[in-house]
Design a protein around this motif. Structure first.
Motif, PDB file in Angstrom:
ATOM      1  N   ALA A 100      87.472 -41.165  17.100  1.00 33.64           N
ATOM      2  CA  ALA A 100      87.874 -40.188  18.259  1.00 33.64           C
ATOM      3  C   ALA A 100      87.200 -39.033  17.934  1.00 33.64           C
ATOM      4  O   ALA A 100      86.840 -38.353  19.164  1.00 33.64           O
ATOM      5  N   LEU A 101      86.765 -38.355  16.889  1.00 32.41           N
ATOM      6  CA  LEU A 101      86.126 -37.142  16.714  1.00 32.41           C
ATOM      7  C   LEU A 101      84.743 -37.184  17.192  1.00 32.41           C
ATOM      8  O   LEU A 101      84.080 -36.289  17.824  1.00 32.41           O
ATOM      9  N   ARG A 102      84.215 -38.434  16.554  1.00 34.91           N
ATOM     10  CA  ARG A 102      82.809 -38.595  17.028  1.00 34.91           C
ATOM     11  C   ARG A 102      82.538 -38.841  18.628  1.00 34.91           C
ATOM     12  O   ARG A 102      81.662 -38.292  19.072  1.00 34.91           O
ATOM     13  N   GLN A 103      83.526 -39.546  19.053  1.00 34.56           N
ATOM     14  CA  GLN A 103      83.387 -39.815  20.585  1.00 34.56           C
ATOM     15  C   GLN A 103      83.619 -38.353  21.359  1.00 34.56           C
ATOM     16  O   GLN A 103      83.051 -38.265  22.559  1.00 34.56           O
ATOM     17  N   ALA A 104      84.147 -37.346  20.924  1.00 32.04           N
ATOM     18  CA  ALA A 104      84.464 -36.039  21.322  1.00 32.04           C
ATOM     19  C   ALA A 104      83.215 -35.423  21.135  1.00 32.04           C
ATOM     20  O   ALA A 104      83.373 -33.982  21.427  1.00 32.04           O
ATOM     21  N   GLY A 105      82.373 -35.799  20.509  1.00 28.42           N
ATOM     22  CA  GLY A 105      81.103 -34.759  20.079  1.00 28.42           C
ATOM     23  C   GLY A 105      81.208 -34.014  18.880  1.00 28.42           C
ATOM     24  O   GLY A 105      80.465 -33.334  18.730  1.00 28.42           O
ATOM     25  N   ILE A 106      82.144 -34.337  18.065  1.00 25.98           N
ATOM     26  CA  ILE A 106      82.426 -33.729  16.806  1.00 25.98           C
ATOM     27  C   ILE A 106      82.069 -34.287  15.651  1.00 25.98           C
ATOM     28  O   ILE A 106      82.198 -35.467  15.365  1.00 25.98           O
ATOM     29  N   HIS A 107      80.700 -33.962  15.047  1.00 24.88           N
ATOM     30  CA  HIS A 107      80.272 -34.667  14.117  1.00 24.88           C
ATOM     31  C   HIS A 107      80.210 -33.957  12.739  1.00 24.88           C
ATOM     32  O   HIS A 107      79.973 -32.916  12.523  1.00 24.88           O
TER      33      HIS A 107
ATOM     34  N   THR B 149      90.583 -42.004  13.750  1.00 21.78           N
ATOM     35  CA  THR B 149      90.360 -40.588  13.926  1.00 21.78           C
ATOM     36  C   THR B 149      88.954 -40.071  13.785  1.00 21.78           C
ATOM     37  O   THR B 149      88.695 -39.265  14.602  1.00 21.78           O
TER      38      THR B 149
END
Length: 140
Positions: free
Chosen positions: A133-140, A130
């Protein structure tokens, strides 16, 4: 928040999510240097907050639950003034939890970062996936 006395000095100790602790750090705290061993023969210098963030990222990738720890020295006058208000919050009949939290947050500022922990939380499945996936979506 928790207090400890040491040699007649009063320290506030607190723990929390990295975002909460980092936002309450003293201004110069983000540049306090610490040593980072790159290999057996070389060391570089990075800020304590950078080193801690690096550790937090590593813990999170492993699926560990993370917490940061920090402290601040509090003067006796500030502590006693705060304690009077805090006792009122603790004895409140309504909104007690919120009042205690607000009371603690009054002192949780200008903190010195001590470090971070990462503990295994067996109740949560797929945490590393999870986070990735968040990092790949640009959410840091």
């Amino acid at each position: 928040c928790s207090f400890r006395e040491h040699d007649d000095r009063i320290f506030l100790y607190t723990k929390g999510a990295d975002t909460a602790i980092y936002s309450a750090l003293a201004k110069g705290q983000k540049t306090v240097a610490c040593r980072k061993r790159e290999s057996v023969s070389s060391e570089t210098t990075e800020s304590r907050s950078e080193a801690t963030q690096r550790h937090l990222d590593m813990y999170a990738r492993q699926g560990l639950r993370t917490l940061c720890m920090a402290r601040r020295e509090v003067s006796a006058d500030e502590y006693h003034a705060w304690l009077e208000e805090h006792e009122v919050a603790e004895s409140a009949l309504t909104n007690r939890e919120q009042l205690v939290q607000v009371s603690c947050s009054r002192l949780e500022r200008d903190l010195e970062l001590l470090g971070a922990t990462g503990i295994e939380d067996r109740l949560q499945d797929n945490v590393p996936e999870t986070i990735d996936a968040l990092r790949q979506a640009g959410i840091h």
